[in-house]
Design a protein around this motif. Sequence first.
Motif, PDB file in Angstrom:
ATOM      1  N   ALA A  29      20.202  15.389 -42.418  1.00 18.00           N
ATOM      2  CA  ALA A  29      20.393  15.236 -44.056  1.00 18.00           C
ATOM      3  C   ALA A  29      20.323  13.656 -44.350  1.00 18.00           C
ATOM      4  O   ALA A  29      19.649  13.410 -45.207  1.00 18.00           O
ATOM      5  CB  ALA A  29      21.645  15.654 -44.452  1.00 18.00           C
ATOM      6  N   CYS A  34      19.131  13.421 -48.070  1.00 18.93           N
ATOM      7  CA  CYS A  34      19.506  14.621 -48.981  1.00 18.93           C
ATOM      8  C   CYS A  34      21.097  15.232 -48.228  1.00 18.93           C
ATOM      9  O   CYS A  34      21.524  14.443 -47.402  1.00 18.93           O
ATOM     10  CB  CYS A  34      18.557  15.790 -48.946  1.00 18.93           C
ATOM     11  N   ILE A  39      19.808  21.032 -46.483  1.00 14.35           N
ATOM     12  CA  ILE A  39      19.300  21.249 -45.274  1.00 14.35           C
ATOM     13  C   ILE A  39      19.531  22.832 -44.966  1.00 14.35           C
ATOM     14  O   ILE A  39      18.676  23.594 -44.406  1.00 14.35           O
ATOM     15  CB  ILE A  39      19.956  20.412 -43.905  1.00 14.35           C
TER      16      ILE A  39
END
Length: 66
Positions: A29, A34, A39
């Motif tokens: 991630a 993110c 994920i």
Amino acid sequence: MTYSERKEKEKHLLYLIQEGRLSSLEKVAENYGCSAKTIQRMINDLRYEGNEIYYCRKTFKYYINN
């Protein structure tokens, strides 16, 4: 993240799982920019597409059943 970027990242994520190199959702991630939950959603999308992805609690890794 655009649709094409997400699909490219999912493709790379599938590669990591196939090679046994996915060790931590948080680490991936961070590399993708993110959250770990995103994920996890990508992994669920890959499962929905027909990939048999499992998580081993003993080794703490994802793997794909061929």
